[in-house]
Design a protein around this motif. Structure first.
Motif, PDB file in Angstrom:
ATOM      1  N   ASP A 131      41.245  33.716 -19.364  1.00  0.00           N
ATOM      2  CA  ASP A 131      40.507  34.213 -20.416  1.00  0.00           C
ATOM      3  C   ASP A 131      39.969  33.730 -21.594  1.00  0.00           C
ATOM      4  OD1 ASP A 131      40.696  36.101 -18.354  1.00  0.00           O
ATOM      5  OD2 ASP A 131      41.632  37.682 -19.476  1.00  0.00           O
ATOM      6  N   TYR A 132      40.855  33.154 -22.448  1.00  0.00           N
ATOM      7  CA  TYR A 132      40.336  32.493 -23.542  1.00  0.00           C
ATOM      8  C   TYR A 132      39.723  31.440 -23.280  1.00  0.00           C
ATOM      9  CZ  TYR A 132      42.435  35.463 -27.250  1.00  0.00           C
ATOM     10  OH  TYR A 132      42.742  36.678 -27.880  1.00  0.00           O
ATOM     11  N   SER A 133      40.356  30.385 -22.394  1.00  0.00           N
ATOM     12  CA  SER A 133      39.660  29.450 -21.974  1.00  0.00           C
ATOM     13  C   SER A 133      38.325  29.425 -21.493  1.00  0.00           C
ATOM     14  CB  SER A 133      40.531  28.340 -21.022  1.00  0.00           C
ATOM     15  OG  SER A 133      41.759  28.192 -21.414  1.00  0.00           O
ATOM     16  N   ALA A 134      37.931  30.616 -20.592  1.00  0.00           N
ATOM     17  CA  ALA A 134      36.671  30.841 -20.353  1.00  0.00           C
ATOM     18  C   ALA A 134      35.609  30.863 -21.369  1.00  0.00           C
ATOM     19  CB  ALA A 134      36.607  32.027 -19.401  1.00  0.00           C
ATOM     20  N   VAL A 135      36.167  31.620 -22.449  1.00  0.00           N
ATOM     21  CA  VAL A 135      35.289  31.749 -23.638  1.00  0.00           C
ATOM     22  C   VAL A 135      35.063  30.569 -24.439  1.00  0.00           C
ATOM     23  CG1 VAL A 135      35.023  32.800 -26.011  1.00  0.00           C
ATOM     24  CG2 VAL A 135      36.141  34.241 -23.914  1.00  0.00           C
ATOM     25  N   ILE A 136      35.985  29.861 -24.378  1.00  0.00           N
ATOM     26  CA  ILE A 136      36.026  28.385 -25.092  1.00  0.00           C
ATOM     27  C   ILE A 136      34.867  27.544 -24.226  1.00  0.00           C
ATOM     28  CG2 ILE A 136      37.150  26.294 -25.599  1.00  0.00           C
ATOM     29  CD1 ILE A 136      39.374  28.102 -26.291  1.00  0.00           C
ATOM     30  N   GLU A 137      34.979  27.560 -23.063  1.00  0.00           N
ATOM     31  CA  GLU A 137      34.359  26.936 -22.137  1.00  0.00           C
ATOM     32  C   GLU A 137      32.582  27.293 -22.158  1.00  0.00           C
ATOM     33  OE1 GLU A 137      32.827  23.945 -19.504  1.00  0.00           O
ATOM     34  OE2 GLU A 137      34.806  24.215 -20.508  1.00  0.00           O
ATOM     35  N   HIS A 138      32.408  28.709 -22.412  1.00  0.00           N
ATOM     36  CA  HIS A 138      31.242  29.091 -22.474  1.00  0.00           C
ATOM     37  C   HIS A 138      30.631  28.598 -23.934  1.00  0.00           C
ATOM     38  CE1 HIS A 138      31.975  32.840 -20.157  1.00  0.00           C
ATOM     39  NE2 HIS A 138      31.746  31.489 -19.206  1.00  0.00           N
ATOM     40  N   GLY A 139      31.498  28.299 -24.962  1.00  0.00           N
ATOM     41  CA  GLY A 139      30.908  27.557 -26.100  1.00  0.00           C
ATOM     42  C   GLY A 139      30.506  26.264 -25.897  1.00  0.00           C
ATOM     43  N   PHE A 140      31.460  25.448 -25.180  1.00  0.00           N
ATOM     44  CA  PHE A 140      31.095  24.002 -24.809  1.00  0.00           C
ATOM     45  C   PHE A 140      29.781  23.958 -24.059  1.00  0.00           C
ATOM     46  CE2 PHE A 140      35.560  23.152 -25.540  1.00  0.00           C
ATOM     47  CZ  PHE A 140      35.397  22.208 -26.648  1.00  0.00           C
ATOM     48  N   LEU A 141      29.447  24.879 -23.181  1.00  0.00           N
ATOM     49  CA  LEU A 141      28.200  24.793 -22.530  1.00  0.00           C
ATOM     50  C   LEU A 141      27.042  25.074 -23.454  1.00  0.00           C
ATOM     51  CD1 LEU A 141      29.081  27.071 -19.526  1.00  0.00           C
ATOM     52  CD2 LEU A 141      28.808  24.410 -19.474  1.00  0.00           C
ATOM     53  N   VAL A 142      27.217  25.818 -24.460  1.00  0.00           N
ATOM     54  CA  VAL A 142      25.971  25.945 -25.394  1.00  0.00           C
ATOM     55  C   VAL A 142      25.876  24.791 -26.368  1.00  0.00           C
ATOM     56  CG1 VAL A 142      25.331  27.410 -27.383  1.00  0.00           C
ATOM     57  CG2 VAL A 142      26.192  28.521 -25.581  1.00  0.00           C
ATOM     58  N   THR A 143      27.109  24.323 -26.590  1.00  0.00           N
ATOM     59  CA  THR A 143      27.067  22.848 -27.356  1.00  0.00           C
ATOM     60  C   THR A 143      26.523  21.830 -26.503  1.00  0.00           C
ATOM     61  OG1 THR A 143      29.051  23.493 -28.463  1.00  0.00           O
ATOM     62  CG2 THR A 143      28.250  21.157 -28.492  1.00  0.00           C
ATOM     63  N   GLY A 144      26.660  21.791 -25.416  1.00  0.00           N
ATOM     64  CA  GLY A 144      26.268  20.806 -24.199  1.00  0.00           C
ATOM     65  C   GLY A 144      24.621  20.869 -24.206  1.00  0.00           C
ATOM     66  N   ALA A 145      24.230  22.337 -24.156  1.00  0.00           N
ATOM     67  CA  ALA A 145      22.763  22.215 -24.064  1.00  0.00           C
ATOM     68  C   ALA A 145      22.065  22.101 -25.451  1.00  0.00           C
ATOM     69  CB  ALA A 145      22.558  23.886 -23.590  1.00  0.00           C
ATOM     70  N   LEU A 146      22.812  22.147 -26.444  1.00  0.00           N
ATOM     71  CA  LEU A 146      22.106  21.749 -27.819  1.00  0.00           C
ATOM     72  C   LEU A 146      22.206  20.354 -27.929  1.00  0.00           C
ATOM     73  CD1 LEU A 146      23.689  24.527 -29.957  1.00  0.00           C
ATOM     74  CD2 LEU A 146      21.246  24.178 -29.065  1.00  0.00           C
ATOM     75  N   THR A 147      22.873  19.496 -27.275  1.00  0.00           N
ATOM     76  CA  THR A 147      23.109  18.230 -27.555  1.00  0.00           C
ATOM     77  C   THR A 147      21.867  17.214 -27.430  1.00  0.00           C
ATOM     78  OG1 THR A 147      23.961  17.579 -25.182  1.00  0.00           O
ATOM     79  CG2 THR A 147      25.397  18.031 -27.155  1.00  0.00           C
ATOM     80  N   GLY A 148      20.854  17.702 -26.426  1.00  0.00           N
ATOM     81  CA  GLY A 148      19.599  17.136 -26.503  1.00  0.00           C
ATOM     82  C   GLY A 148      18.850  17.115 -27.512  1.00  0.00           C
ATOM     83  N   ASP A 149      19.094  17.917 -28.623  1.00  0.00           N
ATOM     84  CA  ASP A 149      18.060  18.256 -29.643  1.00  0.00           C
ATOM     85  C   ASP A 149      18.887  18.000 -31.082  1.00  0.00           C
ATOM     86  OD1 ASP A 149      15.118  18.713 -30.420  1.00  0.00           O
ATOM     87  OD2 ASP A 149      16.208  20.186 -31.667  1.00  0.00           O
ATOM     88  N   ARG A 150      19.890  17.293 -30.971  1.00  0.00           N
ATOM     89  CA  ARG A 150      20.850  17.170 -32.311  1.00  0.00           C
ATOM     90  C   ARG A 150      20.791  15.942 -32.775  1.00  0.00           C
ATOM     91  NH1 ARG A 150      27.306  17.578 -31.116  1.00  0.00           N
ATOM     92  NH2 ARG A 150      27.048  17.012 -33.216  1.00  0.00           N
ATOM     93  N   SER A 151      20.131  15.085 -32.308  1.00  0.00           N
ATOM     94  CA  SER A 151      20.666  13.555 -32.710  1.00  0.00           C
ATOM     95  C   SER A 151      19.871  13.327 -33.837  1.00  0.00           C
ATOM     96  CB  SER A 151      20.189  12.739 -31.483  1.00  0.00           C
ATOM     97  OG  SER A 151      21.111  12.685 -30.121  1.00  0.00           O
ATOM     98  N   THR A 152      20.367  12.716 -34.865  1.00  0.00           N
ATOM     99  CA  THR A 152      19.582  12.213 -36.101  1.00  0.00           C
ATOM    100  C   THR A 152      20.225  10.649 -36.223  1.00  0.00           C
ATOM    101  OG1 THR A 152      21.406  13.094 -37.529  1.00  0.00           O
ATOM    102  CG2 THR A 152      19.630  14.483 -36.957  1.00  0.00           C
ATOM    103  N   GLY A 153      19.479  10.237 -37.147  1.00  0.00           N
ATOM    104  CA  GLY A 153      19.780   8.845 -37.524  1.00  0.00           C
ATOM    105  C   GLY A 153      21.378   8.848 -38.234  1.00  0.00           C
ATOM    106  N   ALA A 154      21.536  10.040 -38.641  1.00  0.00           N
ATOM    107  CA  ALA A 154      23.040   9.888 -39.501  1.00  0.00           C
ATOM    108  C   ALA A 154      24.182  10.182 -38.540  1.00  0.00           C
ATOM    109  CB  ALA A 154      22.990  10.931 -40.730  1.00  0.00           C
TER     110      ALA A 154
END
Length: 663
Positions: free
Chosen positions: A152-175
């Protein structure tokens, strides 16, 4: 054809427009390139700003929430042994969940624009944050399965990683390092957290089950597969933090425990005190180090990114600045060069128009008037220096000088010809006057009619020769020798004009009004009429008559010379009238000298002369003598013959010889 006509309409007409178009084309191209660089740079700045917003509002809270859930999962699997630690971990998770919900609610970014699946993943993570209390009750319930709690805890953590994965396309910066690499490192850290949670649960129960062992081995494999390659892909500035963790004693001890557990297999041996010695501190230290390194490479670097810094702007920012400087310099240089070129061209055009419209015609008029022209003063020669435009100006001056020189030489030639005319005419006049005097004496002595008629014919020829000599003087601008002081009746003037042609019997003189011509104009009027009458007789059949009429008008006397010839077309009539009325006489045109003589006489006496078609098909030459050159000889109460019209009188005036020798 339509395209050609359209391109012709769009083509600039003036020199100014052409130069502006020529100079603006590279400037517009340069401005387009600069605009592209500016838009690209502005887009980079906007991307950095948006990445910072997404990082602060979503990515960082999600990462903190995932880290808190990992710690709570480990504490939940050992809550029976350390309930206080589990309670503390729960409070930390609640705090992270609150920050997560606040960030989601205050986010200014459109989640669907960032990633089409992001809204659904965020909603699921929000639901997980709202079910934490229920998750904890199930984890702490009597008889709760550690495997279920872990899942159960691992499922919640995986949901967090899914949100992070969806945000990775717009989080790149030069720094920041590449988002994909940071996400892989986050999953590697999750693998270490899973190992810690599994071994913690087994240690509390005193046995590592077969399922837990399989999950542990999988987590070790995942960590080893992701961690080293991902660290190698990081930026050099971020790689050092990971290398410090991987090169530390804690990570070495972590690997040693992993190897021992894998070698021992499932059972009680794997979780004995000797096998797990130093595990908790090593795992906690490695997780802490990995979390800090991950934050520095991802969310921390993005939060510190400067939208206007070198990492964001880089070469594009330099290109924008240099492009702007280049555009401004190009505009400045183009304006200066274009304005200078336009001014030079306009000056050249104005000089050419001044030469063609005023100076050259004025000099030509002086030359035709017999006045001298200083070519060096009118067109000073320029030195062939400077650019092409200056050379064009020099060429124009050379053309002007050549034209003035040619006109001057022509004027000198005409002046010489005129002098020859005058000399020949004077000599001929002397001889002709002596000849006429001899003929007059012979006519008085001879009584034989036949011989007298021959003498009259010779007298006619001499009279014509005298008129031709006078024509040379008139064309040369010299007044003829003949002249009258007193007014002469118009009838005698007409007879005298007819007497100076060879075929005088062909001329019919109709009733003439009783008007006299002032003495100073008699010679010129006789000569002018003689030229017109001779021309009418020469260009009409010998069997026809030439009509000579005169009529009194309101403001002068109108005389018409009409022949019955074949006439002239409109073009020939227009050319004849042009030669009669033109201000300039070309002495080199020997085709119709008589018309030029008429021109000079007309201009000198202020007469009006016109040639037009006659109703009978021939040609009529009309001569108008103004009022100031006539005197009315009509007695009081007598009506003028012919009135204002041109109707002939009832009877013909008989032709008589008149030699014009008046005092």
């Amino acid at each position: 054809m339509r395209l050609l006509r359209a391109s012709g309409r769009l083509r600039p007409r003036s020199v100014r427009a052409k130069i502006v178009s020529l100079l603006m084309l590279p400037i517009v191209s340069l401005m387009a390139l600069w605009g592209f660089a500016a838009v690209t740079t502005a887009s980079s700045i906007g991307d950095t700003e948006r990445a910072k917003d997404v990082n602060s509002e979503l990515l960082a809270p999600v990462g903190d929430f995932v880290t808190a859930m990992q710690a709570e999962r480990a504490a939940a699997l050992r809550h029976s042994a350390a309930p206080a630690a589990y309670e503390a971990a729960g409070k930390a998770t609640d705090k992270a969940a609150t920050a997560l919900l606040d960030g989601i609610n205050s986010s200014s970014s459109d989640a669907e624009l960032l990633n089409a699946s992001l809204p659904a993943r965020i909603d699921r993570l929000k639901e997980d944050a709202g079910r934490l209390a229920k998750l904890r009750l199930e984890a702490t319930a009597k008889g709760a399965s550690p495997s279920t709690t872990y899942t159960d805890y691992s499922a919640v953590i995986e949901h967090g990683f899914l949100v992070t994965g969806a945000l990775t396309g717009d989080r790149s910066t030069g720094a920041a390092s590449e988002a994909r690499v940071v996400l892989e490192l986050a999953r590697a850290r999750e693998a270490v957290a899973q190992e810690q949670a599994l071994l913690g649960a087994a240690k509390v129960r005193g046995i590592l089950t077969q399922a837990q062992y399989a999950q542990f081995v999988g987590a070790v494999a995942t960590r080893r597969e992701l961690l080293q390659p991902a660290v190698a892909d990081l930026k050099a500035a971020h790689r050092a933090a990971y290398q410090k963790v991987l090169g530390g004693d804690g990570y070495a001890q972590l690997q040693a425990v992993e190897n021992r557990v894998q070698s021992a297999g499932p059972g009680a041996t794997a979780v004995s005190a000797g096998f797990l010695k130093g595990w908790d501190s090593a795992a906690s230290g490695v997780l802490k180090g990995l979390t800090a390194a991950e934050t520095k490479a991802g969310t921390g670097a993005t939060a510190k990114a400067d939208p206007f810094g070198w990492d964001t702007l880089g070469a594009s920012g330099v290109a924008v600045v240099l492009g702007l400087v280049g555009v401004l310099l190009s505009l400045l240089v183009s304006v200066l060069v274009g304005r200078g070129l336009i001014v030079e061209l306009l000056d050249l055009r104005n000089d050419a128009l001044e030469v063609a419209g005023r100076r050259l015609p004025q000099a030509m008029r002086k030359l035709h008037a017999g006045q001298g022209v200083d070519i060096d003063a009118e067109a000073p020669m320029r030195r062939l220096v400077g650019d092409e435009l200056a050379q064009v100006g020099t060429a124009l001056t050379a053309v002007q000088r050549a034209a003035l020189k040619a006109a001057s030489e022509r004027a000198e030639l005409l002046s010489g010809i005129s002098g020859v005319y005058v000399s020949l005419a004077r000599r001929s006049q002397v001889l002709l006057h002596r000849q006429l005097d001899l003929l007059e004496g012979l006519e008085r002595r001879r009584q034989d009619p036949a011989e007298l008629q021959d003498l009259y014919r010779v007298d006619y020829l001499a009279t014509r020769m005298r008129r031709h000599s006078e024509s040379l003087l008139i064309l040369s601008g010299i007044a003829p020798g003949r002249g009258w002081r007193d007014p002469i009746p118009l009838a005698d003037v007409l007879r005298a004009a007819v007497a100076e042609i060879e075929n005088s019997p062909r001329v019919q003189i109709w009733a003439v009004p009783k008007v006299s011509v002032v003495g100073g104009s008699v010679a010129d009027v006789i000569h002018l009429l003689a030229e017109l009458v001779e021309n009418a007789a020469a260009f009409s059949p010998p069997s026809t008559k030439v009509q000579l009429r005169a009529a009194r008008m309101r403001d002068g006397v109108l005389i018409e010379v009409e022949d019955s010839g074949f006439g002239m077309n409109e073009e020939a009539l227009a050319e004849a009238n042009r030669k009669i009325q033109s201000d300039r006489v070309d002495l080199l045109d020997a085709k119709q000298i008589g018309l030029f003589v008429v021109n000079r006489l007309r201009e000198r006496q202020g007469l009006r002369v016109e040639v037009r078609s006659s109703p009978g098909g021939g040609v009529t030459a009309a001569v108008f003598i103004p009022e100031n050159l006539t005197r009315d000889d009509m007695p009081v109460g007598e009506t003028a013959a012919g009135g204002r019209g041109l109707a002939p009188a009832a009877a013909l005036i008989p032709h008589q010889r008149f030699n014009g020798a008046g005092a």
